[in-house]
Structure formats: structure tokens, C-alpha cells
Motif scaffolding. Structure first.
Motif, PDB file in Angstrom:
ATOM      1  N   PHE A   1      -5.093 -87.566 199.586  1.00 30.91           N
ATOM      2  CA  PHE A   1      -4.277 -86.869 198.897  1.00 30.91           C
ATOM      3  C   PHE A   1      -4.749 -85.522 199.295  1.00 30.91           C
ATOM      4  O   PHE A   1      -5.987 -85.162 199.299  1.00 30.91           O
ATOM      5  N   CYS A   2      -4.055 -84.465 199.806  1.00 27.49           N
ATOM      6  CA  CYS A   2      -4.507 -83.134 200.121  1.00 27.49           C
ATOM      7  C   CYS A   2      -3.198 -81.964 199.865  1.00 27.49           C
ATOM      8  O   CYS A   2      -2.000 -82.239 199.640  1.00 27.49           O
ATOM      9  N   THR A   3      -3.767 -80.649 200.222  1.00 21.72           N
ATOM     10  CA  THR A   3      -2.900 -79.696 199.994  1.00 21.72           C
ATOM     11  C   THR A   3      -2.861 -78.823 201.388  1.00 21.72           C
ATOM     12  O   THR A   3      -3.850 -78.851 201.796  1.00 21.72           O
ATOM     13  N   ILE A   4      -1.672 -78.570 201.806  1.00 20.68           N
ATOM     14  CA  ILE A   4      -1.663 -77.883 203.062  1.00 20.68           C
ATOM     15  C   ILE A   4      -1.002 -76.455 202.774  1.00 20.68           C
ATOM     16  O   ILE A   4      -0.140 -76.205 201.989  1.00 20.68           O
ATOM     17  N   VAL A   5      -1.810 -75.355 203.328  1.00 19.69           N
ATOM     18  CA  VAL A   5      -1.508 -74.070 202.896  1.00 19.69           C
ATOM     19  C   VAL A   5      -0.529 -73.473 203.968  1.00 19.69           C
ATOM     20  O   VAL A   5      -1.160 -73.469 205.148  1.00 19.69           O
ATOM     21  N   VAL A   6       0.527 -73.253 204.110  1.00 17.98           N
ATOM     22  CA  VAL A   6       1.387 -72.819 205.060  1.00 17.98           C
ATOM     23  C   VAL A   6       1.324 -71.328 205.546  1.00 17.98           C
ATOM     24  O   VAL A   6       1.543 -70.353 204.515  1.00 17.98           O
ATOM     25  N   LYS A   7       0.633 -70.897 206.559  1.00 16.29           N
ATOM     26  CA  LYS A   7       0.348 -69.602 206.949  1.00 16.29           C
ATOM     27  C   LYS A   7       0.920 -69.165 208.072  1.00 16.29           C
ATOM     28  O   LYS A   7       1.357 -69.983 208.814  1.00 16.29           O
ATOM     29  N   PRO A   8       1.172 -67.700 208.385  1.00 20.09           N
ATOM     30  CA  PRO A   8       1.754 -67.584 209.521  1.00 20.09           C
ATOM     31  C   PRO A   8       1.374 -68.023 210.809  1.00 20.09           C
ATOM     32  O   PRO A   8       2.494 -68.274 211.701  1.00 20.09           O
TER      33      PRO A   8
END
Length: 177
Positions: free
Chosen positions: A71-78
Motif C-alpha cells: 500500500f502506498c501513496t503517490i504524489v503527482v508532481k509536475p
């Protein structure tokens, strides 16, 4: 009898065509590719072994790891977004590959090599820049020769499903010489 064409006089590359004879759609495509950086060299800092994995791995925050599950979180960056301000489809594919390998490694011994045999992705919606995406990868099947992983990606804010994926890996024992 068919007339033989002269290949030397008829074969032209876009860079060898003069501006006057370029159709507008070719010119627009070349301009688009140039704006993307097709003529720019790869920076030396990016031209190193492991750059790809470290680059995409920097956007992943692991929440929990269990046998056969991540389980993880992905931070959507430019840097991983497209011109429309959403997570780039190629970035989605790269993240799927990394998470699938990591998940498969929770059940496959280190003495076996994993080869990605198949990847299937359904793009249901987009993930906007500066949003967080919750990803879950789970091993569906793991046998002697094949491991299959299923992945789901949801927007953290709304819980909406945005991408689903399935990967198949071939497990090959490393030869002992």
C-alpha cells in the motif's frame, strides 16, 4: 511492367526537407517535438545507471508492506505530469512496473530473476497535478514460473478509481555456474 522508382531522389527525412515544401501537419509535428526537447541533450545527471528507478521512486511513499501486498501513496508532481496537468500515461506505466516488481518481490526469492512478460493498464480517469493517489498492489497468483500482480489506483481525496492494472512476471532461477 511497373516503373522502378528512384529511392535516392524520393527518400527525404524531415530535417532534409526545406521549409517551403513541408506540409503544415509535418511542420506542426516537428515544432511540437522540438518544444518537447527533441534537440536537447540528456543532462549528465540523468544519464546514469538507476536514474529511472530513483526518479520515479521519489514520488512513492510506502504506507504498508505485507507478504503479497503493498500500500502506498503517490504524489503527482509536475515532472511526472503531462501538458494537460494530469499524471502522464507513461509515468503511470512506470509506477505500475516499479510497484509490481516490489510487490512480486515480497513472495519471490531473491535468487530468482523477474522478467516482465505482460502489462495491462486501464486508464479510467486522470490524476491532477499536486493530488495524492493511493495505490494498492497485490499478488494474485504466484507459482514456480509465473507471478501475477493486480494494482488499483484511487484518488486519495475522493476515493475514485482512476487506474487498474495487471502485470505478469516470469520467474527464472539464476543459473549456477
Amino acid at each position: 511492367m511497373a516503373k522502378k522508382a528512384s529511392s535516392a531522389s524520393q527518400t527525404q527525412t524531415p530535417s532534409s526537407i526545406s521549409d517551403q515544401s513541408v506540409p503544415s501537419h509535418v511542420s506542426q509535428t516537428l515544432t511540437f517535438l522540438k518544444n518537447l526537447g527533441k534537440d536537447k541533450p540528456i543532462p549528465k545527471s540523468c544519464n546514469t545507471s538507476g536514474f529511472y528507478s530513483h526518479f520515479f521512486g521519489s514520488f512513492i511513499k510506502v504506507s504498508d508492506i505485507k507478504r503479497g501486498r503493498i500500500f502506498c501513496t503517490i504524489v503527482v508532481k509536475p515532472p511526472i505530469s503531462n501538458a494537460f496537468g494530469i499524471l502522464h500515461g507513461g509515468s503511470v506505466g512506470s509506477l505500475i512496473e516499479l510497484l509490481s516488481i516490489a510487490c512480486a518481490r515480497t513472495v519471490i526469492a531473491e535468487d530468482k530473476e523477474l522478467f516482465l512478460g505482460e502489462i495491462s493498464v486501464s486508464y479510467l480517469a486522470g490524476a491532477p497535478t499536486n493530488e495524492e493517489v493511493v495505490a494498492e498492489a497485490s499478488v494474485v497468483k504466484s507459482g514456480r514460473n509465473v507471478t501475477m500482480v493486480a494494482l488499483e489506483f484511487k484518488l486519495k481525496k475522493t476515493g475514485n478509481l482512476i487506474y487498474i492494472a495487471h502485470t505478469t512476471f516470469y520467474n527464472i532461477p539464476v543459473a549456477k555456474l
